[in-house]
Design a protein around this motif. Sequence first.
Motif, PDB file in Angstrom:
ATOM      1  N   LYS A   2       3.457  -1.028 -19.088  1.00 40.44           N
ATOM      2  CA  LYS A   2       4.135  -2.542 -19.218  1.00 40.44           C
ATOM      3  C   LYS A   2       5.424  -2.167 -20.242  1.00 40.44           C
ATOM      4  N   GLN A   3       4.987  -1.182 -21.143  1.00 39.78           N
ATOM      5  CA  GLN A   3       6.349  -1.019 -22.245  1.00 39.78           C
ATOM      6  C   GLN A   3       7.285  -0.521 -21.744  1.00 39.78           C
ATOM      7  N   VAL A   4       6.901   0.679 -20.720  1.00 43.38           N
ATOM      8  CA  VAL A   4       8.107   1.473 -20.273  1.00 43.38           C
ATOM      9  C   VAL A   4       8.491   1.142 -18.801  1.00 43.38           C
ATOM     10  N   SER A   5       8.014   0.108 -18.112  1.00 44.85           N
ATOM     11  CA  SER A   5       8.168  -0.496 -16.960  1.00 44.85           C
ATOM     12  C   SER A   5       8.011   0.560 -15.931  1.00 44.85           C
ATOM     13  N   CYS A   6       6.723   0.988 -15.791  1.00 44.82           N
ATOM     14  CA  CYS A   6       6.395   2.076 -15.061  1.00 44.82           C
ATOM     15  C   CYS A   6       4.890   1.657 -14.379  1.00 44.82           C
ATOM     16  N   LYS A   7       4.705   2.522 -13.296  1.00 46.67           N
ATOM     17  CA  LYS A   7       3.251   2.418 -12.898  1.00 46.67           C
ATOM     18  C   LYS A   7       2.316   3.277 -13.639  1.00 46.67           C
ATOM     19  N   GLU A   8       1.025   2.859 -13.562  1.00 49.73           N
ATOM     20  CA  GLU A   8       0.081   3.897 -14.110  1.00 49.73           C
ATOM     21  C   GLU A   8       0.064   5.524 -13.634  1.00 49.73           C
ATOM     22  N   SER A   9       0.390   5.326 -12.328  1.00 51.87           N
ATOM     23  CA  SER A   9       0.611   6.649 -11.507  1.00 51.87           C
ATOM     24  C   SER A   9       1.595   7.473 -12.330  1.00 51.87           C
ATOM     25  N   ASP A  10       2.650   6.806 -12.977  1.00 58.74           N
ATOM     26  CA  ASP A  10       3.672   7.595 -13.613  1.00 58.74           C
ATOM     27  C   ASP A  10       3.232   8.500 -14.886  1.00 58.74           C
ATOM     28  N   ILE A  11       2.145   8.031 -15.108  1.00 55.56           N
ATOM     29  CA  ILE A  11       1.761   8.537 -16.511  1.00 55.56           C
ATOM     30  C   ILE A  11       0.851   9.931 -16.155  1.00 55.56           C
ATOM     31  N   LEU A  12       1.485  11.018 -16.519  1.00 51.54           N
ATOM     32  CA  LEU A  12       0.764  12.310 -16.092  1.00 51.54           C
ATOM     33  C   LEU A  12       0.792  13.373 -17.179  1.00 51.54           C
ATOM     34  N   ARG A  13      -0.084  14.371 -17.011  1.00 50.40           N
ATOM     35  CA  ARG A  13      -0.276  15.568 -17.885  1.00 50.40           C
ATOM     36  C   ARG A  13      -0.747  15.049 -19.269  1.00 50.40           C
ATOM     37  N   ILE A  14      -1.649  14.065 -19.235  1.00 48.94           N
ATOM     38  CA  ILE A  14      -2.193  13.642 -20.487  1.00 48.94           C
ATOM     39  C   ILE A  14      -2.929  14.673 -21.280  1.00 48.94           C
ATOM     40  N   THR A  15      -2.428  14.992 -22.470  1.00 45.99           N
ATOM     41  CA  THR A  15      -3.512  15.981 -23.293  1.00 45.99           C
ATOM     42  C   THR A  15      -3.461  15.469 -24.852  1.00 45.99           C
ATOM     43  N   PRO A  16      -4.787  15.785 -25.401  1.00 48.49           N
ATOM     44  CA  PRO A  16      -4.967  15.114 -26.794  1.00 48.49           C
ATOM     45  C   PRO A  16      -4.040  15.891 -27.814  1.00 48.49           C
ATOM     46  N   ILE A  17      -3.675  14.830 -28.889  1.00 48.53           N
ATOM     47  CA  ILE A  17      -3.221  15.574 -29.928  1.00 48.53           C
ATOM     48  C   ILE A  17      -4.453  15.579 -31.045  1.00 48.53           C
ATOM     49  N   LYS A  18      -4.255  16.792 -31.622  1.00 45.74           N
ATOM     50  CA  LYS A  18      -5.605  17.172 -32.756  1.00 45.74           C
ATOM     51  C   LYS A  18      -4.794  17.192 -33.990  1.00 45.74           C
ATOM     52  N   GLU A  19      -5.369  16.543 -35.093  1.00 48.40           N
ATOM     53  CA  GLU A  19      -5.000  17.350 -36.496  1.00 48.40           C
ATOM     54  C   GLU A  19      -6.365  17.389 -37.147  1.00 48.40           C
ATOM     55  N   LYS A  20      -6.643  18.850 -37.590  1.00 47.39           N
ATOM     56  CA  LYS A  20      -7.544  19.205 -38.291  1.00 47.39           C
ATOM     57  C   LYS A  20      -9.009  18.681 -37.426  1.00 47.39           C
ATOM     58  N   ASP A  21      -8.931  18.903 -36.250  1.00 48.55           N
ATOM     59  CA  ASP A  21     -10.157  18.848 -35.449  1.00 48.55           C
ATOM     60  C   ASP A  21     -10.381  17.562 -34.949  1.00 48.55           C
ATOM     61  N   VAL A  22      -9.472  16.552 -35.554  1.00 50.87           N
ATOM     62  CA  VAL A  22      -9.640  15.106 -35.326  1.00 50.87           C
ATOM     63  C   VAL A  22      -8.617  14.868 -34.207  1.00 50.87           C
ATOM     64  N   THR A  23      -9.034  14.103 -32.826  1.00 49.73           N
ATOM     65  CA  THR A  23      -8.083  13.638 -32.020  1.00 49.73           C
ATOM     66  C   THR A  23      -7.436  12.469 -32.398  1.00 49.73           C
ATOM     67  N   THR A  24      -5.940  12.483 -32.411  1.00 54.57           N
ATOM     68  CA  THR A  24      -5.219  11.101 -33.107  1.00 54.57           C
ATOM     69  C   THR A  24      -4.594  10.383 -32.122  1.00 54.57           C
ATOM     70  N   GLY A  25      -4.418  11.249 -30.863  1.00 56.37           N
ATOM     71  CA  GLY A  25      -3.669  10.445 -29.968  1.00 56.37           C
ATOM     72  C   GLY A  25      -3.538  11.261 -28.721  1.00 56.37           C
ATOM     73  N   PHE A  26      -2.492  11.275 -27.881  1.00 57.80           N
ATOM     74  CA  PHE A  26      -2.313  12.325 -26.854  1.00 57.80           C
ATOM     75  C   PHE A  26      -0.799  12.354 -26.425  1.00 57.80           C
ATOM     76  N   LYS A  27      -0.437  13.321 -25.778  1.00 60.13           N
ATOM     77  CA  LYS A  27       0.730  13.479 -25.256  1.00 60.13           C
ATOM     78  C   LYS A  27       0.974  13.013 -23.602  1.00 60.13           C
ATOM     79  N   CYS A  28       2.019  12.901 -23.159  1.00 63.91           N
ATOM     80  CA  CYS A  28       1.965  12.446 -21.659  1.00 63.91           C
ATOM     81  C   CYS A  28       3.494  12.411 -21.201  1.00 63.91           C
ATOM     82  N   LEU A  29       3.436  12.865 -19.694  1.00 64.14           N
ATOM     83  CA  LEU A  29       4.747  12.732 -19.134  1.00 64.14           C
ATOM     84  C   LEU A  29       5.036  11.424 -18.362  1.00 64.14           C
TER      85      LEU A  29
END
Length: 297
Positions: A250-277
């Motif tokens: 909704k925020q970027v006006s795209c379909k969920e299918s447009d959100i790809l290559r999701i990989t976790p962001i980790k800081e000191k072995d704690v997952t704080t979020g994720f990166k995506c394309l």
Amino acid sequence: MSINDQALLKVENAIIMAAGLSSRFAPISYEYPKSLVKVKGQVLIERQIRQLQEAGIEDITIVVGFKKKLFQYLVEEFQVTLVENSDYATRNNHSTLYAVKEKLGNTYICSADNYFTQNVFEPYVENAYYSSVYEEGETGEWCIETDATGLITDLKIGGENSWVMLGHVFFSSVFSKRFVAILESVYDEPETPLLLWESIYLNHIDELTLYSRHYSKEIIFEFDTLDELRKFDSDYIDSTGSKILEAISKQVSCKESDILRITPIKEKDVTTGFKCLIKKENYSYIYETKKLIKDKE
């Protein structure tokens, strides 16, 4: 039971490992455990419980940790036992087996997030084994080396054109007794918390008899990422059930299918979020702030 069957080992019980975070399965695994995801209309862990029970295995223990309360309904619905692994966030999967070490005998060891297209479980088994599938080309999985009898003689992470570890495992009572003794002896060593149970097995492979049991790649599936699940179940292409991905779309006006290559962001072995394309643009999403930020080029 025939004379030949008498040489087989009767399966006593099953342990389903469901304690971990599954951080690579972001962001769904941040919202609820991956093993509670529906695949082709069935909850992963429920499907596996049913397959075990259909094979006559009624004594089923689920080891929980992350969001453990979400598994409570399984006790009444399937008459399973829940055991908590309180160390799931600080130790690797060996701690799950340590939490149920008294239960290990002629035992299936299962990952809660496996999907079997047909029932792989049996009431009688010949030898302790790790299931495996053949990977053509390069792979980053655990590659298996065996002797002529199928006995595992070595393991290597990464290789090509190899049988790789994937799916369920069967511990014989002899294997269990020896493995538990080894696990107890190394549990408090400083290097152990980061080790998979498979790594501990490899470190003592000459003392532990485990065979490779071959399966077709069309039978055993494991979904490490949302992209992998989308290839198997097309329902997840446009509707993942993730409130986070719904908000992002909704925020970027795209379909969920447009959100790809999701990989976790980790800081000191704690997952704080994720990166995506998203539409050829790289973004980062931070769980704590619930903010999506376009990455700088």
